[in-house]
Enzyme design. Structure first.
Site, PDB file in Angstrom:
ATOM      1  N   SER A 256       0.905  -1.310   0.581  1.00 54.20           N
ATOM      2  CA  SER A 256       0.194   0.308  -0.297  1.00 54.20           C
ATOM      3  C   SER A 256       1.077   1.278   0.466  1.00 54.20           C
ATOM      4  O   SER A 256       2.198   1.118   0.447  1.00 54.20           O
ATOM      5  CB  SER A 256      -0.819   0.186   1.292  1.00 54.20           C
ATOM      6  OG  SER A 256      -0.110  -0.078   2.741  1.00 54.20           O
ATOM      7  N   LYS A 257       0.522   2.562  -0.355  1.00 57.22           N
ATOM      8  CA  LYS A 257       1.350   3.422   0.102  1.00 57.22           C
ATOM      9  C   LYS A 257       1.666   3.643   0.832  1.00 57.22           C
ATOM     10  O   LYS A 257       2.813   4.605   0.998  1.00 57.22           O
ATOM     11  CB  LYS A 257      -0.306   4.750  -0.088  1.00 57.22           C
ATOM     12  CG  LYS A 257      -0.728   4.310  -0.841  1.00 57.22           C
ATOM     13  CD  LYS A 257      -0.885   5.992  -1.532  1.00 57.22           C
ATOM     14  CE  LYS A 257      -1.656   6.623  -3.378  1.00 57.22           C
ATOM     15  NZ  LYS A 257      -3.149   5.820  -3.224  1.00 57.22           N
ATOM     16  N   ARG A 258       1.778   3.371   2.158  1.00 56.59           N
ATOM     17  CA  ARG A 258       3.057   3.549   3.096  1.00 56.59           C
ATOM     18  C   ARG A 258       4.067   2.983   2.825  1.00 56.59           C
ATOM     19  O   ARG A 258       5.112   2.901   3.646  1.00 56.59           O
ATOM     20  CB  ARG A 258       1.746   3.294   4.278  1.00 56.59           C
ATOM     21  CG  ARG A 258       1.815   1.728   4.632  1.00 56.59           C
ATOM     22  CD  ARG A 258       0.923   1.529   6.076  1.00 56.59           C
ATOM     23  NE  ARG A 258       0.514   0.270   6.083  1.00 56.59           N
ATOM     24  CZ  ARG A 258       0.991  -1.133   5.751  1.00 56.59           C
ATOM     25  NH1 ARG A 258       2.728  -0.557   6.897  1.00 56.59           N
ATOM     26  NH2 ARG A 258       0.573  -2.451   5.958  1.00 56.59           N
TER      27      ARG A 258
END
Length: 481
Positions: A256-258
């Site tokens: 994911s983006k993190r």
RNA sequence: GGCCCGUUCGUCUAUCGGUUAGGACACCAGGUUUUCAACCUGGGAAGAGGGGUUCGACUCCCCUACGGGCUGCCA
């Protein structure tokens, strides 16, 4: 950018015919790295077998689909070097055909009109929950209703899914997966507003496009069972399934983006060459013995669905870099320079001047063997990119003390007429070092400072050879002054 | 909750009933050296746990744990 969709053109495929694969992303953002790998596998498989690799944009969700996203996906694929056959197909453009198939199923009796409203369905679920049932598939009261009882109201078309028995997905990666039919619901194929759902659209499009092998993320594994009902309802041949595991972040969680970079374009902006990305991504979840470093052509020759692993793989930047390093080292100099300029543009960095380009090209042989990505290569190329006056960094400046400057002064006259090759230059520099009673290392430091303004550089000989006699002497003179 | 899938060194993986469980990246040590790399040599490092099946299980079956996915008139 998306052209008119392909109309019905293929005859029903057989498993022995030419291979046709497809990549079918939703245009809701950039090209995800996982999607890039899915596309890569499809490409490798089709191209390795002389087949076709098609591209279809699943833009039936008008709310979330944007032309910008479609452009970004095409751009990402292009950068990765994954070329598709024919025109890009827009799924949304096929609404009429999808609706036509839904009605055909109605006529065949494999689907039915359902007049239940979303509110009624929600109420049904709420009631089930209240009654203690954790979850239950919705059972439409209209499934076997007498057409005479049909109201004059909008209706959705639902599949008449088998309630008994089981559906078997014969998957090339996951093996034989058995799903009990009672867990499958009568999925809606045509909404009450007349638009097709994804479950219908994929099947119709894959069939019409002649897709023989569906290679996609394993988040679709359960969907395959539902989709197989449509193939059965239409008497269409089922494609070969291959559901590949998703890519996870370094911590093992879904990417994911993190985790940082999730878009393919970000990898270009980080300075990884496409060939290295392809190699790394291919090895992520697929293996062929001990094969680690290879070209796409080599991968195509041995790529098989059976070689794909069943467990999700984690992204490892260290290995990505190492893989890219191998590719950079063997790439053609001009091609490398061209791709590097693409990186510069993607990373919004200033373009090269003609002089910089010329010097970089000349320095490429010594730079490419020691760089894992473009920023690193550019860092090592610093000496070739700067122009006089060379400003020495603090650490480098320390080696330009009075004694060293004096030595540099005695050096330049001897370079004046020397032939400009390493063979001639080496004894000259060694001689200077010996005359001053110092090791070569001691002489190299001020030379680095003078030529590059840095303490860490490529070999001093390589630098001299690249920038040439005139520039070398000029830089030495300036530093010695 | 139900259903489906997965689980070998830190990471990517090989193995498709019999191996000292192999390779790569990373890491550690040494070598080389003109700084940094690169390169060379060596080293540590794995079958989630528990039951079976079998002469023999990483490999086949079951259970548990953990991770993931699906369960929409989203795709």
């Amino acid at each position: 950018m998306v052209s008119e969709r392909l109309t019905r053109l293929m005859s029903p495929q057989t498993t022995s015919g030419p291979v046709v694969t497809r990549f079918a992303p939703s245009p809701t953002g950039f090209l995800h790295i996982g999607g890039g790998r899915t596309a890569l596998f499809n490409w490798l498989f089709a191209r390795g077998r002389g087949g076709k690799f098609l591209l279809r944009i699943e833009d039936t969700d008008r709310e979330r689909s944007t032309p910008e996203a479609t452009a970004a996906i095409l751009k990402g694929l292009t950068w990765l070097g994954l070329d598709w056959d024919g025109d890009v197909v827009s799924q949304a453009a096929g609404r009429d055909r999808h609706a036509e198939v839904a009605h055909e199923m109605l006529a065949r009796g494999t689907a039915y009109k359902c007049f239940s409203t979303p509110e009624e369905i929600a109420a049904f679920r709420a009631a089930q929950e209240a009654a203690g049932a954790s979850y239950a598939v919705f059972q439409s009261p209209w499934r076997d209703a007498d057409p005479a009882s049909h109201p004059q109201a909008p209706y959705a078309i639902r599949m008449k899914a088998p309630r008994l028995g089981e559906t078997i997905i014969d998957d090339k990666v996951q093996g034989r997966v058995t799903i009990r039919n009672e867990t499958l619901d009568d999925m809606i194929v045509l909404r009450s507003d007349g638009t097709p759902t994804y479950m219908l659209a994929v099947v119709v499009d894959d069939h019409d496009m002649g897709v023989t092998h569906v290679i996609r993320g394993d988040d679709h594994l359960n969907n395959a069972a539902r989709q197989q009902m449509v193939y059965a309802a239409m008497d269409w041949p089922v494609p070969v399934w291959a559901h590949i595991p998703l890519i996870h972040g370094p911590d093992g969680k879904k990417l994911s983006k993190r985790h940082g970079a999730t878009g393919v374009e970000e990898y270009q902006a980080m300075g990884y060459p496409a060939a290295g990305m392809r190699n790394y991504l291919t090895r992520l979840g697929w293996a062929h013995g001990d094969m680690e470093i290879f070209t796409s052509a080599e991968a195509m020759a041995v790529f098989s669905l059976e070689g794909i692993g069943r467990a999700p793989a984690r992204l490892d930047f260290k290995k990505l870099e190492s893989t890219c390093g191998h590719h950079i080292a063997v790439m053609d100099d001009a091609a490398l320079l061209h791709e590097l300029e693409g990186y510069l543009a993607a990373a919004a960095k200033p373009a090269l001047t003609p002089l910089q380009r010329a010097r970089l090209l000349q320095a490429m042989p010594v730079l490419k063997e020691r760089s894992k990505n473009f920023p690193e290569l550019l860092e090592k190329a610093s000496f070739a990119l700067i122009s006089r006056p060379v400003v020495a960094e603090p650490k480098a400046a320390e080696s330009l003390d009075t004694v060293s400057r004096g030595i540099l002064k005695t050096l330049t006259p001897r370079l004046q007429h020397a032939s400009w090759t390493k063979e001639t230059l080496e004894p000259i520099l060694n001689g200077i070092a010996a005359e001053n009673g110092i090791g070569f290392g001691k002489l190299a430091a001020p030379l680095r400072a003078a030529l590059a303004g840095r303490s860490v550089t490529p070999s001093v000989f390589d630098m001299m050879l690249v920038i040439g006699r005139e520039e070398t002497i000029a830089r030495l003179d300036e530093a010695a002054a």
